[in-house]
Scaffold this active site. Sequence first.
Site, PDB file in Angstrom:
ATOM      1  N   TRP A  69       0.827  -1.200   0.000  1.00  0.00           N
ATOM      2  CA  TRP A  69       0.000   0.000   0.000  1.00  0.00           C
ATOM      3  C   TRP A  69       0.869   1.261   0.000  1.00  0.00           C
ATOM      4  CZ3 TRP A  69      -1.696  -4.585   1.869  1.00  0.00           C
ATOM      5  CH2 TRP A  69      -2.969  -4.978   1.457  1.00  0.00           C
ATOM      6  N   CYS A  77      -6.503  -4.279  -3.036  1.00  0.00           N
ATOM      7  CA  CYS A  77      -7.790  -4.937  -2.805  1.00  0.00           C
ATOM      8  C   CYS A  77      -8.421  -5.603  -4.024  1.00  0.00           C
ATOM      9  CB  CYS A  77      -8.774  -3.988  -2.148  1.00  0.00           C
ATOM     10  SG  CYS A  77      -9.266  -2.604  -3.196  1.00  0.00           S
ATOM     11  N   HIS A  93     -13.206   0.200  -2.013  1.00  0.00           N
ATOM     12  CA  HIS A  93     -12.619  -1.055  -1.554  1.00  0.00           C
ATOM     13  C   HIS A  93     -13.354  -2.201  -2.249  1.00  0.00           C
ATOM     14  CE1 HIS A  93     -10.351  -3.685   0.890  1.00  0.00           C
ATOM     15  NE2 HIS A  93     -11.404  -4.210   1.480  1.00  0.00           N
ATOM     16  N   ASP A 147     -13.980 -10.648   2.649  1.00  0.00           N
ATOM     17  CA  ASP A 147     -13.000  -9.658   2.281  1.00  0.00           C
ATOM     18  C   ASP A 147     -11.619 -10.282   2.331  1.00  0.00           C
ATOM     19  OD1 ASP A 147     -11.405  -7.570   1.870  1.00  0.00           O
ATOM     20  OD2 ASP A 147     -12.301  -6.268   3.372  1.00  0.00           O
ATOM     21  N   ASN A 187     -21.323   0.775   6.500  1.00  0.00           N
ATOM     22  CA  ASN A 187     -22.297   1.529   7.272  1.00  0.00           C
ATOM     23  C   ASN A 187     -21.766   2.536   8.281  1.00  0.00           C
ATOM     24  OD1 ASN A 187     -24.950   0.594   6.475  1.00  0.00           O
ATOM     25  ND2 ASN A 187     -24.170  -1.391   7.080  1.00  0.00           N
ATOM     26  N   ASP A 215     -20.710   5.480  10.519  1.00  0.00           N
ATOM     27  CA  ASP A 215     -20.949   6.916  10.462  1.00  0.00           C
ATOM     28  C   ASP A 215     -19.611   7.610  10.608  1.00  0.00           C
ATOM     29  OD1 ASP A 215     -23.559   6.533  10.153  1.00  0.00           O
ATOM     30  OD2 ASP A 215     -24.200   7.655  11.912  1.00  0.00           O
ATOM     31  N   GLU A 266     -30.152   5.307   2.528  1.00  0.00           N
ATOM     32  CA  GLU A 266     -29.510   6.248   3.454  1.00  0.00           C
ATOM     33  C   GLU A 266     -30.547   7.164   4.086  1.00  0.00           C
ATOM     34  OE1 GLU A 266     -26.411   6.459   4.281  1.00  0.00           O
ATOM     35  OE2 GLU A 266     -25.231   5.521   2.691  1.00  0.00           O
ATOM     36  N   GLU A 271     -32.839   2.436   8.250  1.00  0.00           N
ATOM     37  CA  GLU A 271     -31.389   2.501   8.314  1.00  0.00           C
ATOM     38  C   GLU A 271     -30.957   2.957   9.698  1.00  0.00           C
ATOM     39  OE1 GLU A 271     -27.386   4.624   6.916  1.00  0.00           O
ATOM     40  OE2 GLU A 271     -29.239   5.714   7.236  1.00  0.00           O
ATOM     41  N   ILE A 315     -18.067  20.625  -2.188  1.00  0.00           N
ATOM     42  CA  ILE A 315     -16.939  20.827  -3.098  1.00  0.00           C
ATOM     43  C   ILE A 315     -17.367  20.374  -4.481  1.00  0.00           C
ATOM     44  CG2 ILE A 315     -14.584  20.104  -3.643  1.00  0.00           C
ATOM     45  CD1 ILE A 315     -14.154  19.901  -0.581  1.00  0.00           C
ATOM     46  N   SER A 318     -13.938  18.407 -16.662  1.00  0.00           N
ATOM     47  CA  SER A 318     -12.777  17.636 -17.088  1.00  0.00           C
ATOM     48  C   SER A 318     -11.636  17.812 -16.090  1.00  0.00           C
ATOM     49  CB  SER A 318     -12.323  18.089 -18.481  1.00  0.00           C
ATOM     50  OG  SER A 318     -11.018  17.591 -18.703  1.00  0.00           O
ATOM     51  N   TYR A 353      -3.590   5.867  -2.337  1.00  0.00           N
ATOM     52  CA  TYR A 353      -4.622   4.862  -2.083  1.00  0.00           C
ATOM     53  C   TYR A 353      -4.684   4.473  -0.611  1.00  0.00           C
ATOM     54  CZ  TYR A 353      -6.828   0.287  -2.113  1.00  0.00           C
ATOM     55  OH  TYR A 353      -7.632  -0.779  -1.843  1.00  0.00           O
TER      56      TYR A 353
HETATM   57  C1  LIG Z   1      -5.446   2.696 -10.901  1.00  0.00           C
HETATM   58  O1  LIG Z   1      -6.430   3.613 -11.319  1.00  0.00           O
HETATM   59  C2  LIG Z   1      -7.693   3.466 -10.719  1.00  0.00           C
HETATM   60  C3  LIG Z   1      -8.633   4.485 -11.284  1.00  0.00           C
HETATM   61  O2  LIG Z   1      -8.704   4.372 -12.646  1.00  0.00           O
HETATM   62  C4  LIG Z   1      -7.564   3.598  -9.237  1.00  0.00           C
HETATM   63  O3  LIG Z   1      -8.814   3.421  -8.664  1.00  0.00           O
HETATM   64  C5  LIG Z   1      -6.583   2.588  -8.730  1.00  0.00           C
HETATM   65  O4  LIG Z   1      -6.429   2.690  -7.349  1.00  0.00           O
HETATM   66  C6  LIG Z   1      -5.243   2.750  -9.414  1.00  0.00           C
HETATM   67  N1  LIG Z   1      -4.323   1.727  -8.991  1.00  0.00           N
HETATM   68  C7  LIG Z   1      -3.110   1.965  -8.552  1.00  0.00           C
HETATM   69  C8  LIG Z   1      -2.278   0.856  -8.126  1.00  0.00           C
HETATM   70  O5  LIG Z   1      -2.647   3.057  -8.471  1.00  0.00           O
HETATM   71  C1  LIG Z   2       1.323   5.128   1.909  1.00  0.00           C
HETATM   72  O1  LIG Z   2       1.855   5.608   0.705  1.00  0.00           O
HETATM   73  C2  LIG Z   2       2.883   6.578   0.828  1.00  0.00           C
HETATM   74  C3  LIG Z   2       3.202   7.118  -0.527  1.00  0.00           C
HETATM   75  O2  LIG Z   2       3.482   6.110  -1.409  1.00  0.00           O
HETATM   76  C4  LIG Z   2       4.070   5.929   1.525  1.00  0.00           C
HETATM   77  O3  LIG Z   2       5.119   6.862   1.662  1.00  0.00           O
HETATM   78  C5  LIG Z   2       3.629   5.435   2.878  1.00  0.00           C
HETATM   79  O4  LIG Z   2       4.652   4.741   3.502  1.00  0.00           O
HETATM   80  C6  LIG Z   2       2.413   4.517   2.762  1.00  0.00           C
HETATM   81  N1  LIG Z   2       1.896   4.211   4.067  1.00  0.00           N
HETATM   82  C7  LIG Z   2       1.653   2.971   4.452  1.00  0.00           C
HETATM   83  C8  LIG Z   2       1.064   2.835   5.792  1.00  0.00           C
HETATM   84  O5  LIG Z   2       1.863   2.002   3.756  1.00  0.00           O
HETATM   85  C1  LIG Z   3     -12.762 -16.252  -1.736  1.00  0.00           C
HETATM   86  O1  LIG Z   3     -13.879 -16.666  -2.409  1.00  0.00           O
HETATM   87  C2  LIG Z   3     -14.726 -17.396  -1.657  1.00  0.00           C
HETATM   88  C3  LIG Z   3     -15.747 -17.956  -2.516  1.00  0.00           C
HETATM   89  O2  LIG Z   3     -16.360 -17.000  -3.244  1.00  0.00           O
HETATM   90  C4  LIG Z   3     -15.183 -16.460  -0.642  1.00  0.00           C
HETATM   91  O3  LIG Z   3     -16.332 -16.902  -0.038  1.00  0.00           O
HETATM   92  C5  LIG Z   3     -14.019 -16.320   0.274  1.00  0.00           C
HETATM   93  O4  LIG Z   3     -14.296 -15.709   1.439  1.00  0.00           O
HETATM   94  C6  LIG Z   3     -13.086 -15.557  -0.469  1.00  0.00           C
HETATM   95  N1  LIG Z   3     -11.935 -15.433   0.226  1.00  0.00           N
HETATM   96  C7  LIG Z   3     -11.334 -14.393   0.021  1.00  0.00           C
HETATM   97  C8  LIG Z   3      -9.924 -14.483   0.297  1.00  0.00           C
HETATM   98  O5  LIG Z   3     -11.904 -13.467  -0.429  1.00  0.00           O
HETATM   99  C1  LIG Z   4      -1.341  -9.581   6.030  1.00  0.00           C
HETATM  100  O1  LIG Z   4      -2.172  -8.841   6.843  1.00  0.00           O
HETATM  101  C2  LIG Z   4      -1.515  -8.123   7.866  1.00  0.00           C
HETATM  102  C3  LIG Z   4      -2.544  -7.455   8.706  1.00  0.00           C
HETATM  103  O2  LIG Z   4      -3.113  -6.379   8.068  1.00  0.00           O
HETATM  104  C4  LIG Z   4      -0.536  -7.143   7.294  1.00  0.00           C
HETATM  105  O3  LIG Z   4       0.138  -6.484   8.322  1.00  0.00           O
HETATM  106  C5  LIG Z   4       0.427  -7.892   6.448  1.00  0.00           C
HETATM  107  O4  LIG Z   4       1.288  -6.986   5.831  1.00  0.00           O
HETATM  108  C6  LIG Z   4      -0.304  -8.699   5.408  1.00  0.00           C
HETATM  109  N1  LIG Z   4       0.619  -9.500   4.697  1.00  0.00           N
HETATM  110  C7  LIG Z   4       0.845  -9.345   3.437  1.00  0.00           C
HETATM  111  C8  LIG Z   4       2.126  -9.875   2.999  1.00  0.00           C
HETATM  112  O5  LIG Z   4       0.087  -8.812   2.671  1.00  0.00           O
END
Ligand SMILES: *[C@@H]1O[C@H](CO)[C@@H](O)[C@H](O)[C@H]1NC(C)=O
Ligand SMILES: *[C@@H]1O[C@H](CO)[C@@H](O)[C@H](O)[C@H]1NC(C)=O
Ligand SMILES: *[C@@H]1O[C@H](CO)[C@@H](O)[C@H](O)[C@H]1NC(C)=O
Ligand SMILES: *[C@@H]1O[C@H](CO)[C@@H](O)[C@H](O)[C@H]1NC(C)=O
Length: 685
Positions: free
Chosen positions: A241, A277, A333, A356, A396, A398, A445, A450, A476, A481, A515
């Site tokens: 991330w 995600c 997400h 998830d 959901n 708030d 909503e 709700e 905002i 464009s 992101y």
């Molecule tokens: C790529 O672009 C989409 C929007 O078009 C954005 O939602 C997504 O987070 C981007 N992915 C990365 C890795 O930057």
């Molecule tokens: C989120 O993204 C920024 C910019 O890429 C990065 O410097 C930072 O370490 C990231 N934070 C986490 C929690 O991964």
């Molecule tokens: C993967 O897919 C299964 C079946 O659709 C879903 O129910 C499960 O929770 C998912 N696991 C992850 C890693 O999303």
């Molecule tokens: C798995 O999930 C944990 C908890 O959020 C996170 O700290 C870790 O980086 C994840 N591992 C990978 C390799 O994505």
Amino acid sequence: MCVCVFAVALDIEKCDLQCQENNTEHYTEENGVDRLIVRRGRPFSVLLHLRQGSHAQPGTNVTLSVETGPMPCRESGTKATFDVGSAVDESCWSATMSVLTDDIVCLTISSPADAPIGKYKLLMGHINGTSLGEFVMLFNPWCSRDAVYMENEEEREEYVLAQDGIIYRGVPPRFKELAWTFGQFEPGILDICLRILDENPKFVHDAKQDCAARADPVYVTRVLSAMINCSDDRGVLMGCWSDDYSFGVKPSYWTGSEDILRQWNYTNCLPVRYGQCWVFAAVNCTVSRALGIPCRVITNYDSAHDCNCNLLMEYIYNEDNKEIGDDSIWNYHCWVESWMTRPDLKEGFGGWQASDPTPQEQSEGVFCCGPVPLSAIKNGELTMKYDAPFVYAEVNADVVVYVTKKTGEKRKVLENTKEVGHHISTKAVGKDERLDITNLYKYPEGSEEERMVFEKAKHHNKLAQKSEEPEVQIKIKIAKSTMIGTDFQVFVVVKNNSPTTKTFLLLCYARVQHYNGTIGEKCGFAGVPDLKIDPSQSTATPLTVEYSKYGPTITDDRMIKVKAILMDSETRKFYKEVKTIVLDTPPITIKIAGIPKVNQKLTADIALQNPLPVPLQDCIFTVNGVRLTAGQSIVQKIGTVNPKEYAATKVEFAPTAPGKKKLVVAFDSAKLSNISAFETIVITD
Ligand SMILES: *[C@@H]1O[C@H](CO)[C@@H](O)[C@H](O)[C@H]1NC(C)=O
Ligand SMILES: *[C@@H]1O[C@H](CO)[C@@H](O)[C@H](O)[C@H]1NC(C)=O
Ligand SMILES: *[C@@H]1O[C@H](CO)[C@@H](O)[C@H](O)[C@H]1NC(C)=O
Ligand SMILES: *[C@@H]1O[C@H](CO)[C@@H](O)[C@H](O)[C@H]1NC(C)=O
Ligand SMILES: *[C@@H]1O[C@H](CO)[C@@H](O)[C@H](O)[C@H]1NC(C)=O
Ligand SMILES: *[C@@H]1O[C@H](CO)[C@@H](O)[C@H](O)[C@H]1NC(C)=O
Ligand SMILES: CC(=O)N[C@H]1CO[C@H](CO)[C@@H](O)[C@@H]1O
């Protein structure tokens, strides 16, 4: 005993599993017909060719056995031994035999609709029987007795059989479509999916129990969730991330699950770098569909990430407008929903289940989330297995904003019940359109229901708070464009709902946002020290966002966060509004030439115009499509493209199967990447 009787009676020369016919009947022929792949709860037939002279006699006693896993045993349902009888019994393993000719016997074998899925051996005889062959057993959405039964044929085609789809990203109402190649039936993918089950720690720990539990889609689903994060086990993907993608590729590089699964398998289960995600959700969807669980990827906008597991998202700012709180709301997400009954819960919770796969919090000791029935989320039933509070917060929660004064006093400045969870989106059945499924997760909503549900959920979570309507509103508004590379304007509209004229201090900032929620440097600012607004009036203050300022730090997300802070000069009350802008990108044009027939060459002319005032370096197009590009991506390097010029290429490919296919094209370069497009092509025989 029986073994001998049959051995004398049936001297088998070979067993024909009739893969072509059986696989077609079982909707598994897309996997190939070189081996037998069947769905549980539906009979399949195999032919026994007898050696000359050993005639089959009606009344011959034949015993068959099937077994799965390394330690098959009858008690756990991973082994069954049954006599061939006169009729099949749908509730258990059973078989009938018919004599076709002097030397060919047909066995029709029926499996129960709750058999464990996986690889099976078919044997003749009780103990150490003769092997007749092997087969793979999958879940069966076509069988009304199976827990994953899905009644509607179009839905089964979309959620089980479709090998490509669309994932929604962007910001409403500017939804950005990402075409995704799931490829669950491409050569080798099913084996990799089965390997994922075998690499799961529960299998390693207790193979007997794990294989038996594979009868239950809830269990399999949970295993998949846990397997997707490699911090617990030899998961498929590693999350990232931040902007540092060294030793791997950007999450936006991927346009399909196949390359990821193959790489994981090839490296002997090293997690593939990197995913975010939508990649986690898409890979999970591939595996689920491959195993026969109907599955879809969904997107929730303004997803809450509730760190304290209370139901309020708290943003805490100090007086210098520095965000000091922890909770964050993601721009969007993705997660998956899978379709199944829930015999483990009280009635009424079958149907779509949210899970998830993106690693976030620990659940029952491992990283995974779900499956939670959508109906439980909608009705605030947070005691429901599994992880209902978490998914509930995602759609959901708030939003509450606090300002912490220098004195340490914490003041609530805003409560917004609309910010989180809207436009929950997935691809529609049978067409390339967005389907809004927010109503499956929540009541409209602001509706009475709700609020009642939210109160109920808060009660479950022992948390309460409530506040009054603001007398001042901020909005905002964004220019039509917002093309990357250009300067554009944003307007902050302030409305005074109070009966008196008010004077405000207005501060607006635009900042590059990542992101992961991290905010970068300022790329636009406007301040009005004495903003006077009469009762029931409003003003619009412009803020210019310049490429020269955001260009150097904008990430692949292309997100800019605009914040407006308003202080009532008299009461010193704060108001605040935040909006995330996703910049527009130039379209990729795809023109297909040729006759779209199986095994005939087609060409695609692909182009994208450089929107930046600077040259684009290291331009690359990546092209792929199920049964279009021979199971792998075509990569075309273009080099440098000057401002306003086109990056253009031509690729050739020959479709290998008829039907509606998506050709997915992705563009990458040093300063501009994460752009994709697709073209649907109907291939004829
Ligand atoms: C790529 O672009 C989409 C929007 O078009 C954005 O939602 C997504 O987070 C981007 N992915 C990365 C890795 O930057
Ligand atoms: C989120 O993204 C920024 C910019 O890429 C990065 O410097 C930072 O370490 C990231 N934070 C986490 C929690 O991964
Ligand atoms: C993967 O897919 C299964 C079946 O659709 C879903 O129910 C499960 O929770 C998912 N696991 C992850 C890693 O999303
Ligand atoms: C798995 O999930 C944990 C908890 O959020 C996170 O700290 C870790 O980086 C994840 N591992 C990978 C390799 O994505
Ligand atoms: C076949 O099985 C039945 C029932 O178990 C038994 O009565 C019969 O004698 C057996 N026939 C042969 C040929 O062994
Ligand atoms: C997966 O890896 C195994 C072991 O290395 C290999 O035998 C198999 O061919 C691979 N499968 C695919 C589809 O690449
Ligand atoms: C039950 C089932 O689907 N069996 C099929 C297996 O293949 C044979 C051979 O063509 C068919 O006759 C069966 O209908």
